[in-house]
Design a protein around this motif. Structure first.
Motif, PDB file in Angstrom:
ATOM      1  N   LEU A   1     -14.163  -8.299  -9.038  1.00  0.00           N
ATOM      2  CA  LEU A   1     -13.918  -6.912  -8.588  1.00  0.00           C
ATOM      3  C   LEU A   1     -12.571  -6.423  -9.249  1.00  0.00           C
ATOM      4  N   ILE A   2     -11.590  -7.423  -9.497  1.00  0.00           N
ATOM      5  CA  ILE A   2     -10.427  -6.716  -9.912  1.00  0.00           C
ATOM      6  C   ILE A   2     -10.731  -5.941 -11.698  1.00  0.00           C
ATOM      7  N   GLY A   3     -10.457  -4.807 -11.476  1.00  0.00           N
ATOM      8  CA  GLY A   3     -10.538  -4.286 -12.779  1.00  0.00           C
ATOM      9  C   GLY A   3     -12.201  -3.763 -13.165  1.00  0.00           C
ATOM     10  N   ALA A   4     -13.103  -4.141 -12.624  1.00  0.00           N
ATOM     11  CA  ALA A   4     -14.461  -3.944 -12.601  1.00  0.00           C
ATOM     12  C   ALA A   4     -14.935  -2.381 -12.408  1.00  0.00           C
ATOM     13  N   GLY A   5     -14.240  -1.902 -11.695  1.00  0.00           N
ATOM     14  CA  GLY A   5     -14.497  -0.359 -11.324  1.00  0.00           C
ATOM     15  C   GLY A   5     -13.605   0.283 -10.753  1.00  0.00           C
ATOM     16  N   GLU A   6     -13.679   1.397 -10.273  1.00  0.00           N
ATOM     17  CA  GLU A   6     -12.725   2.288  -9.889  1.00  0.00           C
ATOM     18  C   GLU A   6     -12.037   1.674  -8.468  1.00  0.00           C
TER      19      GLU A   6
ATOM     20  N   LEU B   1     -10.657   1.934  -4.647  1.00  0.00           N
ATOM     21  CA  LEU B   1     -10.832   2.794  -3.729  1.00  0.00           C
ATOM     22  C   LEU B   1      -9.561   3.690  -3.611  1.00  0.00           C
ATOM     23  N   TYR B   2      -8.415   3.079  -3.565  1.00  0.00           N
ATOM     24  CA  TYR B   2      -7.128   3.908  -3.735  1.00  0.00           C
ATOM     25  C   TYR B   2      -6.088   3.009  -4.267  1.00  0.00           C
ATOM     26  N   THR B   3      -5.011   3.702  -4.634  1.00  0.00           N
ATOM     27  CA  THR B   3      -3.723   2.713  -4.905  1.00  0.00           C
ATOM     28  C   THR B   3      -2.558   2.854  -4.217  1.00  0.00           C
ATOM     29  N   LEU B   4      -1.905   1.673  -3.813  1.00  0.00           N
ATOM     30  CA  LEU B   4      -0.951   1.561  -3.161  1.00  0.00           C
ATOM     31  C   LEU B   4       0.453   1.523  -3.896  1.00  0.00           C
ATOM     32  N   PHE B   5       1.446   2.309  -3.379  1.00  0.00           N
ATOM     33  CA  PHE B   5       2.752   2.582  -4.244  1.00  0.00           C
ATOM     34  C   PHE B   5       2.386   3.177  -5.465  1.00  0.00           C
ATOM     35  N   ALA B   6       1.844   3.843  -5.773  1.00  0.00           N
ATOM     36  CA  ALA B   6       1.448   4.481  -7.144  1.00  0.00           C
ATOM     37  C   ALA B   6       2.860   4.959  -7.777  1.00  0.00           C
ATOM     38  N   GLY B   7       3.001   4.887  -8.746  1.00  0.00           N
ATOM     39  CA  GLY B   7       4.121   5.071  -9.647  1.00  0.00           C
ATOM     40  C   GLY B   7       5.475   4.284  -9.534  1.00  0.00           C
ATOM     41  N   THR B   8       5.216   3.138  -8.529  1.00  0.00           N
ATOM     42  CA  THR B   8       6.325   2.191  -8.526  1.00  0.00           C
ATOM     43  C   THR B   8       6.209   0.890  -9.271  1.00  0.00           C
ATOM     44  N   VAL B   9       6.956  -0.010  -9.067  1.00  0.00           N
ATOM     45  CA  VAL B   9       6.843  -1.231  -9.754  1.00  0.00           C
ATOM     46  C   VAL B   9       5.722  -1.973  -8.893  1.00  0.00           C
ATOM     47  N   PHE B  10       5.573  -1.470  -7.563  1.00  0.00           N
ATOM     48  CA  PHE B  10       4.570  -2.260  -6.805  1.00  0.00           C
ATOM     49  C   PHE B  10       3.176  -1.556  -6.524  1.00  0.00           C
ATOM     50  N   GLU B  11       3.022  -0.880  -7.663  1.00  0.00           N
ATOM     51  CA  GLU B  11       1.695  -0.001  -7.658  1.00  0.00           C
ATOM     52  C   GLU B  11       0.506  -1.165  -7.608  1.00  0.00           C
ATOM     53  N   SER B  12      -0.401  -0.912  -6.625  1.00  0.00           N
ATOM     54  CA  SER B  12      -1.377  -2.267  -6.714  1.00  0.00           C
ATOM     55  C   SER B  12      -2.779  -1.353  -6.217  1.00  0.00           C
ATOM     56  N   PRO B  13      -3.851  -1.353  -7.043  1.00  0.00           N
ATOM     57  CA  PRO B  13      -5.086  -1.083  -6.809  1.00  0.00           C
ATOM     58  C   PRO B  13      -5.670  -1.702  -5.472  1.00  0.00           C
ATOM     59  N   VAL B  14      -6.490  -0.823  -4.827  1.00  0.00           N
ATOM     60  CA  VAL B  14      -7.025  -1.521  -3.600  1.00  0.00           C
ATOM     61  C   VAL B  14      -8.675  -1.542  -3.559  1.00  0.00           C
ATOM     62  N   TYR B  15      -9.465  -2.506  -4.035  1.00  0.00           N
ATOM     63  CA  TYR B  15     -10.855  -2.539  -4.431  1.00  0.00           C
ATOM     64  C   TYR B  15     -11.603  -2.717  -3.012  1.00  0.00           C
ATOM     65  N   ILE B  16     -11.201  -3.490  -2.050  1.00  0.00           N
ATOM     66  CA  ILE B  16     -11.798  -3.718  -0.754  1.00  0.00           C
ATOM     67  C   ILE B  16     -10.861  -3.660   0.318  1.00  0.00           C
ATOM     68  N   GLU B  17     -11.300  -3.519   1.525  1.00  0.00           N
ATOM     69  CA  GLU B  17     -10.491  -3.617   2.924  1.00  0.00           C
ATOM     70  C   GLU B  17     -11.052  -4.423   3.747  1.00  0.00           C
ATOM     71  N   PHE B  18     -10.293  -4.954   4.650  1.00  0.00           N
ATOM     72  CA  PHE B  18     -10.793  -5.930   5.948  1.00  0.00           C
ATOM     73  C   PHE B  18     -10.492  -5.575   6.978  1.00  0.00           C
ATOM     74  N   PHE B  19     -11.440  -4.955   7.751  1.00  0.00           N
ATOM     75  CA  PHE B  19     -11.338  -4.025   8.986  1.00  0.00           C
ATOM     76  C   PHE B  19     -10.340  -3.015   8.801  1.00  0.00           C
ATOM     77  N   GLY B  20     -10.167  -2.240   7.620  1.00  0.00           N
ATOM     78  CA  GLY B  20      -9.506  -1.172   7.482  1.00  0.00           C
ATOM     79  C   GLY B  20      -8.163  -1.675   6.885  1.00  0.00           C
ATOM     80  N   ILE B  21      -7.957  -2.866   6.643  1.00  0.00           N
ATOM     81  CA  ILE B  21      -6.596  -3.307   6.125  1.00  0.00           C
ATOM     82  C   ILE B  21      -6.801  -3.712   4.690  1.00  0.00           C
ATOM     83  N   PRO B  22      -6.059  -2.943   3.769  1.00  0.00           N
ATOM     84  CA  PRO B  22      -6.162  -2.961   2.494  1.00  0.00           C
ATOM     85  C   PRO B  22      -5.872  -4.633   2.066  1.00  0.00           C
TER      86      PRO B  22
END
Length: 638
Positions: A191-196, A198-219
């Protein structure tokens, strides 16, 4: 298992496993606590091949085995299904520093797979060599099959470590394998980098992290767990704790499947949700920090990256640098960041070569040569986990030498122009499109200096013989070293002031019979045990009541202070040497409080025996009293 039949016979003749409350081992004997000693067939055990004698003392039923008791103990635990406890000596030992405990855990986890780890590294290295020489096409079937053989263990390393880590932490090994299998599950890694996202956490910071799946709503912040080490070890540690908790509260009728089910349902998501993000953010922070340091000073960045690369790999932090390197290649056609790690594998090879020359440990020597070859080819795991890290100092000297090499690479301005391999296979990547320049020449100079420096430091200051007991298997580490050289005649001097006694008349029948070695007994009058010969401490147990020394001339000497003093659990004993230490005749080894030992109800009579007595003709002193440096035993080689 080598001692499985002996173990079965011992269990049967102590009254069966249902008659055993517990079993541990010390320097020479199995120590059973039996429910009913009358059910034990003592006479049968005494006459059994592989058993020296049987003793009853301190509420224990002691089956005396000899120096290979750790092997027999493991077989007894396996055959009887007993809980694998540490030996009494180990239980009472010092915990040691946090770093030492970490190294011991890592070593214990990797020890069972060292041979196949080295074999896989060799196959990977040679496969890369064959491609470099043009003997194989890296798109061909032969290469692909060989690559699968060599790379399979490394790619699925977390699964193997899940098994061994759970054994170390006292959990169910196959549960650890299932946890690791989930971490490297292809559909999730894909899933990593395979598509767009869902959203990105901490965008624009050193901790920017793309989220592809959630577990019971938890990224869930995904990362690559294949070839990783620390995440599965951390997961296994908590899984073992959780499994034990559920085992206590879940009814027995459903425990078999409910306990592992709940353990998996909690641990695996927590690993994805907590361990993954921590590792991901740490690696991203490392990557950004390295770029900042490189802009500040390439030399400092080289020293930092070169010196800590193996540590980053161990914790999975290196993944934060790989994307930076790839981006540099794409944007400017060259990359300086990944080039700075070039020396680490050569430094490791140099350190291991020094270990190979210095060690007398057969297991370490056997592993060293293939580990050297693997390191030169860029595969560092066998040498790092199998040799350098357990021995500690070679690992530190590798880091120091690699740091110097990295600083030199920064000084020379070495850059990579293609995404190449590691080790010798990274050398072509330093050739500039304009031809050979200091980028390549500097890399070769740095590699040679790093390798030589690591070799010299390890050879001179590595403390190989002091630490080599920790590089063996657990069984070997608990046994006195066996001399591999032809013995020579020599004298053994008294290790303390004392009164002479006849060895055959002491209370411990195992020593009195001479089954554990020929020698003498001394009643110490002063609480200082000095080295009776010059040589190496081949065994010193954490309870510090017994010490083994292998002399420079090949004599193997065992000194056991007092009778059954293992039960003191280290009280009244203070060591002044460690296993593996080089000692000189007359050097203080152990201090002990003789009066306190006697007041605790223990005999102070001390056997001093030569365990490889079959290679000598022994003559004991006729003196009634001895003092340090007095002749105690004369050994004449046969």
């Amino acid at each position: 298992m080598k001692y499985s039949q002996l173990a079965k016979d011992i269990i049967a003749n102590v009254g069966g496993k249902e008659n055993v409350k517990s079993v541990v081992h010390c320097i020479t004997r199995l120590r059973f606590k039996l429910k009913d000693e009358s059910k034990a067939n003592t006479d049968v055990l005494k006459n059994m091949d592989g058993v020296v004698t049987v003793m009853k003392s301190g509420g224990q039923y002691q089956v005396v085995i000899g120096n290979h008791v750790p092997d027999v103990y493991k077989a007894v635990v396996a055959e009887g299904g007993f809980e694998a406890a540490k030996s009494e000596d180990e239980d009472t030992g010092e915990k040691g520093s946090l770093f030492n405990r970490f190294i011991e855990i890592i070593s214990g986890i990797f020890t069972p797979i060292l041979s196949v780890l080295v074999a896989s590294g060799m196959i990977k290295g040679f496969n890369a060599l064959f491609v470099a020489l043009g003997w194989l096409d890296d798109q061909g079937g032969t290469y692909q099959v060989l690559n699968a053989i060599g790379d399979g263990l490394f790619y699925f390393l977390p699964i193997f470590l899940g098994y061994t880590a759970m054994k170390i932490f006292g959990g169910t090994p196959f549960l650890g394998m299932v946890i690791a299998s989930a971490l490297v599950y292809p559909d999730l890694e894909g899933l990593i980098g395979a598509g767009e996202p869902l959203y990105t956490l901490f965008a624009g910071t050193v901790f920017e992290s793309p989220v592809y799946i959630e577990f019971f709503g938890i990224p869930v912040i995904l990362m690559t767990y294949s070839m990783s080490v620390i995440p599965i070890i951390i997961s296994a540690f908590f899984a073992a704790k959780l499994e034990k908790f559920f085992a206590k509260i879940v009814p027995d009728v459903v425990k078999t499947f409910i306990v592992p089910m709940f353990t998996l349902l909690i641990i695996v998501p927590l690993t994805f949700i907590i361990i993954g993000p921590i590792a991901t953010w740490a690696s991203q922070l490392l990557g950004q920090g390295t770029v900042w340091v490189y802009d500040l000073s390439p030399i400092i960045a080289g020293a930092f990256l070169g010196g800590f690369w193996l540590v980053f790999v161990m914790f999975g932090l290196h993944w934060g640098l790989v994307p930076i390197g790839i981006n540099n290649f794409a944007s400017q056609g060259w990359d300086p960041i990944l080039a700075l790690i070039f020396v680490h594998s050569f430094a490791l090879a140099g350190a291991i070569f020094a270990v190979w020359l210095r060690t007398k440990n057969k297991n370490t020597k056997t592993l060293s040569i293939p580990a050297i070859i693997s390191a030169i080819f860029g595969v560092t795991e066998p040498g790092m986990y199998g040799i350098a890290l357990p021995l500690k100092r070679p690992f530190f000297f590798t880091l120091i030498s690699s740091a110097l090499g990295g600083a030199m690479l920064g000084f020379f301005g070495t850059k990579g122009y293609v995404m190449g391999g590691l080790g010798v296979f990274q050398i072509p990547s330093f050739i500039s499109p304009e031809g050979i320049d200091m980028s390549l020449i500097g890399a070769i100079i740095a590699a040679i200096i790093g390798m030589v420096l690591a070799f010299v430091l390890t050879y001179l200051f590595g403390g190989i013989r002091k630490a080599e007991g920790t590089a063996t298997t657990t069984e070997e580490a608990n046994e006195p070293a066996v001399s591999t050289t032809k013995v020579k005649s020599e004298v053994v001097v008294s290790p303390f002031y004392g009164q002479m006694k006849n060895l055959a008349e002491i209370e411990d029948t195992a020593f009195a019979s001479g089954a554990l070695g020929k020698g003498v007994a001394v009643e110490p009058t002063e609480g200082k045990l000095l080295a009776p010969v010059s040589g190496t401490v081949s065994a010193l147990f954490p309870s510090n009541h017994a010490i083994g020394i292998t002399s420079d001339e090949g004599a193997e000497i065992l000194i056991h202070v007092g009778m059954d003093t293992v039960q003191l659990e280290g009280k009244h004993f203070t060591p002044h040497a460690q296993q593996g230490d080089r000692v000189e005749r007359g050097q203080l080894l152990i201090e002990f409080d003789g009066n306190a030992i006697k007041e605790a109800g223990f005999e102070l009579t001390t056997p001093v025996v030569v365990t490889n007595h079959d290679q000598y003709e022994l003559t004991a002193t006729s003196a009634q009293e001895v003092k340090p440096e007095d002749l105690l035993i004369e050994l004449r080689a046969k």
